[in-house]
Design an enzyme around this catalytic site. Structure first.
Site, PDB file in Angstrom:
ATOM      1  N   ARG A   1      64.915 108.709  58.019  1.00 48.70           N
ATOM      2  CA  ARG A   1      63.966 108.719  56.898  1.00 48.70           C
ATOM      3  C   ARG A   1      63.970 107.332  56.242  1.00 48.70           C
ATOM      4  O   ARG A   1      65.008 106.649  56.213  1.00 48.70           O
ATOM      5  CB  ARG A   1      64.378 109.772  55.879  1.00 48.70           C
ATOM      6  CG  ARG A   1      63.426 109.899  54.687  1.00 48.70           C
ATOM      7  CD  ARG A   1      64.004 110.868  53.667  1.00 48.70           C
ATOM      8  NE  ARG A   1      63.162 110.933  52.460  1.00 48.70           N
ATOM      9  CZ  ARG A   1      63.537 111.525  51.335  1.00 48.70           C
ATOM     10  NH1 ARG A   1      64.729 112.084  51.250  1.00 48.70           N
ATOM     11  NH2 ARG A   1      62.725 111.540  50.286  1.00 48.70           N
ATOM     12  N   HIS A   2      62.828 106.908  55.751  1.00 50.22           N
ATOM     13  CA  HIS A   2      62.747 105.624  55.065  1.00 50.22           C
ATOM     14  C   HIS A   2      63.724 105.571  53.896  1.00 50.22           C
ATOM     15  O   HIS A   2      64.142 106.593  53.352  1.00 50.22           O
ATOM     16  CB  HIS A   2      61.319 105.379  54.549  1.00 50.22           C
ATOM     17  CG  HIS A   2      60.868 106.381  53.536  1.00 50.22           C
ATOM     18  ND1 HIS A   2      61.266 106.352  52.212  1.00 50.22           N
ATOM     19  CD2 HIS A   2      60.070 107.468  53.660  1.00 50.22           C
ATOM     20  CE1 HIS A   2      60.732 107.367  51.567  1.00 50.22           C
ATOM     21  NE2 HIS A   2      59.999 108.070  52.412  1.00 50.22           N
ATOM     22  N   GLY A   3      64.064 104.350  53.483  1.00 54.32           N
ATOM     23  CA  GLY A   3      64.954 104.162  52.346  1.00 54.32           C
ATOM     24  C   GLY A   3      64.308 104.556  51.030  1.00 54.32           C
ATOM     25  O   GLY A   3      63.095 104.817  50.950  1.00 54.32           O
ATOM     26  N   GLN A   4      65.118 104.592  49.992  1.00 54.17           N
ATOM     27  CA  GLN A   4      64.641 104.969  48.656  1.00 54.17           C
ATOM     28  C   GLN A   4      63.466 104.087  48.244  1.00 54.17           C
ATOM     29  O   GLN A   4      63.461 102.878  48.469  1.00 54.17           O
ATOM     30  CB  GLN A   4      65.761 104.827  47.640  1.00 54.17           C
ATOM     31  CG  GLN A   4      65.381 105.283  46.237  1.00 54.17           C
ATOM     32  CD  GLN A   4      66.399 104.847  45.201  1.00 54.17           C
ATOM     33  OE1 GLN A   4      66.495 103.666  44.874  1.00 54.17           O
ATOM     34  NE2 GLN A   4      67.181 105.807  44.703  1.00 54.17           N
TER      35      GLN A   4
ATOM     36  N   GLU B   1      60.265 103.269  45.070  1.00 59.52           N
ATOM     37  CA  GLU B   1      60.004 103.349  43.628  1.00 59.52           C
ATOM     38  C   GLU B   1      59.440 104.715  43.250  1.00 59.52           C
ATOM     39  O   GLU B   1      59.726 105.243  42.170  1.00 59.52           O
ATOM     40  CB  GLU B   1      59.039 102.235  43.222  1.00 59.52           C
ATOM     41  CG  GLU B   1      59.663 100.847  43.296  1.00 59.52           C
ATOM     42  CD  GLU B   1      58.728  99.751  42.827  1.00 59.52           C
ATOM     43  OE1 GLU B   1      57.535 100.047  42.592  1.00 59.52           O
ATOM     44  OE2 GLU B   1      59.182  98.601  42.689  1.00 59.52           O
ATOM     45  N   ALA B   2      58.647 105.313  44.138  1.00 60.82           N
ATOM     46  CA  ALA B   2      58.105 106.648  43.868  1.00 60.82           C
ATOM     47  C   ALA B   2      59.208 107.691  43.843  1.00 60.82           C
ATOM     48  O   ALA B   2      59.163 108.638  43.044  1.00 60.82           O
ATOM     49  CB  ALA B   2      57.045 107.006  44.905  1.00 60.82           C
ATOM     50  N   ASN B   3      60.212 107.546  44.724  1.00 60.25           N
ATOM     51  CA  ASN B   3      61.344 108.467  44.710  1.00 60.25           C
ATOM     52  C   ASN B   3      62.054 108.411  43.368  1.00 60.25           C
ATOM     53  O   ASN B   3      62.422 109.444  42.792  1.00 60.25           O
ATOM     54  CB  ASN B   3      62.342 108.127  45.820  1.00 60.25           C
ATOM     55  CG  ASN B   3      61.794 108.321  47.218  1.00 60.25           C
ATOM     56  OD1 ASN B   3      62.168 107.592  48.136  1.00 60.25           O
ATOM     57  ND2 ASN B   3      60.918 109.300  47.410  1.00 60.25           N
TER      58      ASN B   3
ATOM     59  N   GLU C   1      53.448 110.790  56.236  1.00 62.59           N
ATOM     60  CA  GLU C   1      53.768 111.935  55.379  1.00 62.59           C
ATOM     61  C   GLU C   1      52.496 112.723  55.066  1.00 62.59           C
ATOM     62  O   GLU C   1      51.373 112.228  55.240  1.00 62.59           O
ATOM     63  CB  GLU C   1      54.430 111.431  54.094  1.00 62.59           C
ATOM     64  CG  GLU C   1      54.920 112.508  53.145  1.00 62.59           C
ATOM     65  CD  GLU C   1      55.945 113.438  53.766  1.00 62.59           C
ATOM     66  OE1 GLU C   1      55.534 114.302  54.580  1.00 62.59           O
ATOM     67  OE2 GLU C   1      57.135 113.315  53.437  1.00 62.59           O
TER      68      GLU C   1
END
Length: 206
Positions: free
Chosen positions: A7-10, A12-14, A81
């Site tokens: 999965r992509h890294g953290q 700003e939306a997370n 996604e």
């Protein structure tokens, strides 16, 4: 064939806690560190093929994982996604006020209700299933790296294990970790989920 799922890294939306399907959102400094850490964990894996979502956060993560390596990154938009339409980059608290009826319907029946002007789960699942069908034609890849998103990777695992779409919630893909699914003739095996250990080849590694 072994499928290495990341999965992509953290982003700003997370951090903000908002829905980010197709909306672009950049990796945070922590997200960049997570991606590089996964690259270190998988340094000893010789990838025959790398396939990535078309979204920037996944592309950035894949490039960081492969820093200093020569593998080519193929982009497949079917790994994007789910698209949340008008709900993109909105917090659930906002949606409770701005689109309460549609949001309540989706929360109650997410497999059938659709985000306002967004993508249905049926359409999302169909494109993920289409990607899986493509994998059946990839004969030359012993080790395949897939860099994508929570919803996509969770559904991929569920489908590979012969489970219904609603089972995706059983598989939380964490950031800064790798998972592995092995496909053998006649059966599929989930071999690792959210592993953070560096992979090392062993004499009996398959």
């Amino acid at each position: 064939m072994k499928l290495w799922l990341v999965r992509h890294g953290q982003t700003e939306a997370n951090v903000a806690g908002v829905y980010s399907g197709h909306a672009e959102t950049v990796l945070t400094p922590l997200g960049i560190t997570q991606a590089r850490a996964v690259g270190d964990m998988l340094r000893e894996v010789a990838f025959d093929k790398v396939i990535c979502s078309g979204l920037g956060r996944a592309q950035h993560t894949a490039r960081l994982i492969l820093e200093g390596r020569r593998e080519h990154i193929d982009t497949d938009l079917r790994l994007n996604e789910m698209f949340f339409g008008d709900w993109e980059m909105r917090h659930h608290r906002d949606l409770l006020k701005e689109d309460p009826h549609a949001y309540a319907a989706w929360c109650a029946d997410w497999q059938n209700a659709v985000p306002t002007n967004g993508e249905s789960f049926t359409a999302f699942a169909e494109r993920v299933d289409s990607f899986l069908e493509t994998l059946n034609t990839v004969q030359e890849a012993e080790n395949l790296l897939i860099v994508s998103h929570q919803g996509v990777l969770s559904l991929l695992i569920a489908r590979l294990l012969g489970m219904p779409g609603r089972s995706l919630w059983h598989f939380l893909l964490e950031q800064g970790a790798w998972s592995r699914v092995a496909r053998y003739e006649g059966f599929t095996q989930l071999q690792a989920l959210n592993n953070r250990a560096p992979w090392q080849p062993t004499p009996d590694a398959r």
